[in-house]
Scaffold this motif. Structure first.
Motif, PDB file in Angstrom:
ATOM      1  N   VAL A  36      -3.247   6.087  -0.173  1.00 35.64           N
ATOM      2  CA  VAL A  36      -3.832   6.471   1.114  1.00 35.64           C
ATOM      3  C   VAL A  36      -4.223   7.946   1.106  1.00 35.64           C
ATOM      4  N   MET A  46     -11.196   2.180   1.127  1.00 37.41           N
ATOM      5  CA  MET A  46     -11.215   3.409   1.927  1.00 37.41           C
ATOM      6  C   MET A  46     -12.507   4.184   1.710  1.00 37.41           C
ATOM      7  N   VAL A  49       0.861  -1.181   0.000  1.00 34.76           N
ATOM      8  CA  VAL A  49       0.000   0.000   0.000  1.00 34.76           C
ATOM      9  C   VAL A  49       0.897   1.230   0.000  1.00 34.76           C
ATOM     10  N   THR A 103      -5.233  11.034   7.684  1.00 30.30           N
ATOM     11  CA  THR A 103      -5.099   9.599   7.395  1.00 30.30           C
ATOM     12  C   THR A 103      -5.263   8.669   8.587  1.00 30.30           C
ATOM     13  N   THR A 110       1.747   5.486  -0.176  1.00 28.21           N
ATOM     14  CA  THR A 110       1.258   6.726   0.414  1.00 28.21           C
ATOM     15  C   THR A 110       0.299   7.439  -0.521  1.00 28.21           C
ATOM     16  N   PHE A 153      -7.142   5.254   8.816  1.00 30.48           N
ATOM     17  CA  PHE A 153      -6.780   4.154   7.920  1.00 30.48           C
ATOM     18  C   PHE A 153      -5.469   3.466   8.292  1.00 30.48           C
ATOM     19  N   TYR A 154      -4.791   3.970   9.328  1.00 27.98           N
ATOM     20  CA  TYR A 154      -3.561   3.321   9.796  1.00 27.98           C
ATOM     21  C   TYR A 154      -3.800   2.736  11.175  1.00 27.98           C
ATOM     22  N   ILE A 212      -7.267  -0.708  -2.541  1.00 26.12           N
ATOM     23  CA  ILE A 212      -7.169   0.133  -1.350  1.00 26.12           C
ATOM     24  C   ILE A 212      -8.082   1.361  -1.427  1.00 26.12           C
TER      25      ILE A 212
END
Length: 222
Positions: A8, A36, A3, A212, A5, A215-216, A32
């Motif tokens: 994301v 999301m 994945v 972000t 950056t 999502f982390y 991804i």
């Protein structure tokens, strides 16, 4: 494929202000962006498009194992085929396109397909987006900053105009590396913003964390 950056950033930044009923993720990779947007929105249709067979299979598997599998579907086809055959229009289209146009290529054909712009030239991408986007729809994309002017110029030929631009820098002293651009049919006032990812190695800025953190798994507020 890991994945990145870029994916994301786009998945977190792409606007949902028009409450899209239908979403299209062009060049979905392992899915991804679609995942999301399924997490962020109430869109009932989230379609993904991926031409590479291995990435497509991984995308389908990821969709099936997600909590939103009833809203997610991946097509194994080229963008040109898809745009010519699908009559549906989408309220939101997102794309993290292959865009490395340097002269060298590796011996890994799959990686090259993902990395190089000749796998999805900008004019072909925008032409297809113009066919697939609803009249009040939004197209969000991430590209190298150096390609920004060209991309906007090509888009204007298809009556797609930028509403919002986010310039991304890796660190405070770095040059602008990426442009995230939101397009729609019809011109409007252009909003420009900037985002710095890190103040130093692995020390993320508050703006990046705010954008972000949902999502982390390990991302926390400072």
């Amino acid at each position: 494929m890991k994945v990145g950056t870029d994916g994301v950033l786009l998945g977190a930044w792409a606007t949902l202000k028009n409450n899209p009923f239908s979403v299209l993720d062009i060049g979905a990779g392992t899915g991804i962006l679609s995942l999301m947007l399924a997490q962020r929105s109430h869109a009932e249709i989230i379609d993904a498009l991926e031409i590479d067979e291995l990435a497509y299979e991984q995308c389908v598997d990821n969709f099936e194992q997600s909590p939103w599998d009833d809203r997610l579907f991946c097509y194994h086809a080229s963008l040109e085929e898809f745009a010519d055959e699908i009559e549906d229009k989408y309220d939101l289209i997102v794309c993290n396109p292959p865009f490395f146009v340097e002269d060298y290529k590796t011996k890994n054909e799959q990686r090259d397909m993902a990395r190089f712009q000749d796998a999805m030239p900008f004019d072909h991408l925008i032409d297809s987006v113009a066919k697939l986007l609803s009249q009040s729809g939004i197209f969000s994309v991430i590209i190298p900053f150096k390609e920004e002017s060209l991309f906007i110029e090509i888009a204007s030929n298809f009556n797609l105009f930028p509403n919002n631009i986010l310039h991304v820098k890796g660190s405070p002293t770095a040059k602008i590396k990426r442009s995230l651009i939101e397009f729609s049919f019809g011109e409007s006032d252009l909003k420009k913003e900037a985002l710095i990812i890190e103040t130093s190695r692995h020390l993320y800025t508050e703006d990046y964390i705010k954008l972000t953190k949902d999502f982390y798994l390990k991302m926390k507020d400072n």
